[in-house]
Design an enzyme around this catalytic site. Structure first.
Site, short mmCIF file in Angstrom:
data_model
loop_
_atom_site.label_atom_id
_atom_site.label_comp_id
_atom_site.label_asym_id
_atom_site.label_seq_id
_atom_site.Cartn_x
_atom_site.Cartn_y
_atom_site.Cartn_z
CG ASP A 110 -2.07 -0.85 1.14
OD1 ASP A 110 -2.38 -1.24 -0.01
OD2 ASP A 110 -2.68 -1.16 2.17
CE1 TYR A 167 -3.98 2.29 1.83
CE2 TYR A 167 -3.76 4.63 2.23
CZ TYR A 167 -3.50 3.32 2.59
OH TYR A 167 -2.79 3.07 3.72
#
Ligand SMILES: [Zn+2]
Ligand SMILES: [Zn+2]
Length: 666
Positions: A86, A296
């Protein structure tokens, strides 16, 4: 794409012209901060730290060893590395540590993929555009946060736990930390404010006025009246009287669409509509992100840059029946521009749907959060709503009363955001200046000023954000820890006696730990590492220099600290096992106890030793037991709840249970 699974570790193989790519996952952090070799497990203070594989530092993480071995095995033949975790501080640290320790220093040559959604298109572009070199400022900022937090947590927690054991004679794991301390203090401070609050009486006037055939609630010119005499006089003067409308005005204003969601706004809205705790909302949002349904979620941005191609996303979403009409309205508008907010985030845009259509059935809470995100996204492109506020003044016997109305003339985006937009409307009948009206009802209300309300997980999160303590990634977890450690209870967060005591001890012996200013200072230094203005090593040294005197002071007074904590822990424990209902035979307290020989638990009477009372009630032996602090509707005895693993919780009244059993026996 091929999937290998070696000893339970999945590894994907992708063949492309001229290259073969292996993709492996990290399972969260594979490495974590720990003390250096040779230091006793409970020793403090500890200042030397090192990064170690997590299977060596935490219990029940053995499978991580296999994981690291498999990554190491596959890294042997690789000639290029890419960190594709991420794109945020944690992802940067996770990847960097794996590259450094499991891939023999590959962190120095690796590339970094940057992306905000897990859609195929974005991942392919991110791979093609991987940046040369890792994002070291982010890596360092993240490492520093782990190191500083570990240092504070380990030292304070070990010292408090040890003091309670040595000098308070109770064993209980106590925790305190750099962010946890100030956060707990918010809750305790609020409770103290509530406890110290002295209610002041005041009076209000409730009035109903009839205009033609409608009756309307009116407001007296003063919201609060300080004397009862004054309030009574107004009522006496106006009762049954009539008045005249002396003034009427209205004005129109626009209500702009909401901004796109950043994480705190999503958490607040999910709490407001679904009662979801901030940590649950984050967990759900992460699952939606992993399914490539939303972008995200750990973002502080309120912006939707053109690169995310909003039109395409809307077109895709419009194939979902529930959004079709709303989206076609948006797409028929002459322009498509979101009502962006001020806040931005260097790494990610605001939370938005990717336009991918959910393939699997969603669990109810997932569906709620997804729906909220989609509707918010749609609404932010909507046109402003138009509101008309009206206000008329009625004069009667020299007093003024106001009639207030609100009308939404054009719904605009409100229609798009429903059912999450709620605007109350109050419709007034047509009013003309000079018109006569009747006061049909006028009464005095006795009131008291109210104490500030308790914090809830959502308002505490906002307070932490405003005070800049913790990060968007960690705040929700810290709030959960307060519950887990028994420091707070209830949805309206009430601190336990233990929380008061820990805060008292910290305040007395090391005020800096529970002070917001110091935590914020450190937070700012860590943000400076992220932007390359500060060095990780220097911040760490600074943090140690702050903590060292605090530890020395606490150690000097360890016996007092321990005695104080021990006392409270014992009291708290006793309170936790004492029922609210007294013994029906001798009215002593009833307590949950265990039989020393058989180990079985039951409800026993505290009058046993002094009065020889043998009253007792049986308890289920399996599952966690909670005293519910609520009476049985049949007999008034306190209810209990038993929750066994994998079963539904069972609520029962042991008094009714006994009576039924005895009835059957006869
Ligand atoms: Zn008794
Ligand atoms: Zn009962």
């Amino acid at each position: 794409m091929l999937r290998h699974s070696k000893r339970g570790v999945p590894i994907y193989e992708i063949l492309r012209p001229g290259e073969k790519i292996y993709v492996c996952s990290a399972l969260g952090h594979l490495y974590s901060v720990d003390q250096k070799q040779g230091v006793a497990r409970r020793a403090y203070p500890v200042w030397d730290l090192t990064w170690k594989p997590r299977y060596q530092t935490e219990k029940r993480q053995e499978r991580l060893q296999t994981w690291i071995e498999q990554i190491r095995r596959i890294s042997q033949d690789a000639d290029c590395f890419v960190n594709a975790c991420d794109y945020d501080i944690e992802g940067s640290v996770i990847g960097a540590m794996v590259l450094k320790y499991a891939c023999d220093g590959a962190d120095q040559s690796a590339k970094r993929m940057k992306f905000s959604t897990l859609t195929r298109k974005e991942l392919q572009e991110a791979y093609a555009n991987s940046s040369a070199g890792l994002d070291f400022p982010l890596v360092n900022a993240g490492m520093c946060r782990h190191e500083v937090d570990w240092m504070y947590g380990i030292n304070l927690s070990r010292l408090l736990t040890d003091s309670a054991r040595e000098y308070g004679k109770v064993y209980s794991t106590l925790s305190a930390g750099r962010v946890q301390g100030p956060t707990l203090r918010f809750v305790v401070d609020r409770e103290e404010e509530i406890n110290c609050f002295v209610p002041v009486p005041y009076w209000t006037i409730e009035t109903v006025i009839r205009v033609d055939d409608s009756t309307i609630e009116a407001r007296y010119e003063k919201e609060k009246i300080d004397s009862k005499y004054e309030a009574d006089k107004i009522v006496a003067d106006c009762k049954g009287e009539s008045g005249t409308i002396v003034d009427s005005e209205s004005h129109r204003s626009k209500i702009y669409p909401p901004h796109p969601f950043d994480l705190p706004a999503l958490q607040a809205e999910a709490y407001r509509h679904f009662g979801l705790r901030p940590s649950s909302t984050l967990g759900i949002a992460e699952r939606l992100y992993l399914d490539a349904l939303i972008s995200y979620p750990r973002t502080s941005s309120q912006k939707l840059p053109p690169s995310i191609e909003c039109r395409k996303i809307l077109e895709n979403l419009s194939t979902l029946e529930e959004y079709t009409t709303k989206i076609s309205r948006i797409l028929s508008q002459p322009t498509l521009s979101p009502n962006e907010g001020q806040r931005s985030d260097p790494a990610h845009p605001a939370i938005h749907p990717t336009g991918n259509i959910p393939r699997r059935g969603m669990e109810s809470r997932e569906h709620k959060v997804y729906d909220l995100i989609v509707r918010r996204f749609i609404a932010t492109f909507g046109e402003p709503a138009l509101r008309q506020s009206e206000k008329a003044t009625v004069s009667a016997k020299g007093y003024s009363f106001y009639l207030k109305g609100i009308r939404i003339l054009t719904k605009g985006w409100i229609d798009l955001y429903e059912p999450y937009a709620d605007f109350e409307e109050i419709h007034l009948p047509p009013l003309t200046v000079g018109q006569d009206v009747d006061i049909t009802r006028i009464v005095r209300r006795d009131r008291f000023t109210e104490p500030p309300s308790r914090l809830n997980p959502s308002s505490l999160l906002k307070l932490m954000e405003r005070q800049n303590i913790g990060t968007k990634a960690t705040r929700a977890g810290i709030i959960d820890t307060l519950y887990d450690r028994g420091y707070v209870a209830g949805e309206r967060m009430t601190p336990t006696p233990l929380a008061f005591n820990v805060i008292d001890v910290l305040r007395k012996y090391c005020p800096k730990i529970s002070e917001t200013s110091f935590t914020r200072e450190l937070e700012e230094m860590m943000q400076d590492i992220e932007s390359g203005k500060e060095q990780r090593e220097l911040v760490l040294i600074e943090a140690i220099e702050h903590l060292r005197p605090v530890m020395a002071e606490l150690q000097a007074k360890i016996s007092e600290v321990g005695a104080e904590l021990g006392e409270t822990i014992r009291e708290t424990r006793l309170e936790q096992i004492t029922l609210l209902s007294p013994c029906p035979r001798c009215s002593s307290k009833l307590i949950v106890v265990r039989n020393r020989q058989t180990g079985k638990r039951f409800i026993g009477c505290a009058g046993r030793w002094k009065k020889g009372c043998t009253f007792s009630l049986p308890l289920p032996q399996i599952g966690g037991l909670t005293l519910l602090r609520k009476p049985c509707t049949k007999c008034g005895f306190e209810l209990i709840m038993v929750k066994a693993k994998g079963r539904r919780p069972m609520i029962s009244c042991q008094m009714c249970f006994m009576e039924k059993r005895q009835g059957q026996a006869v």
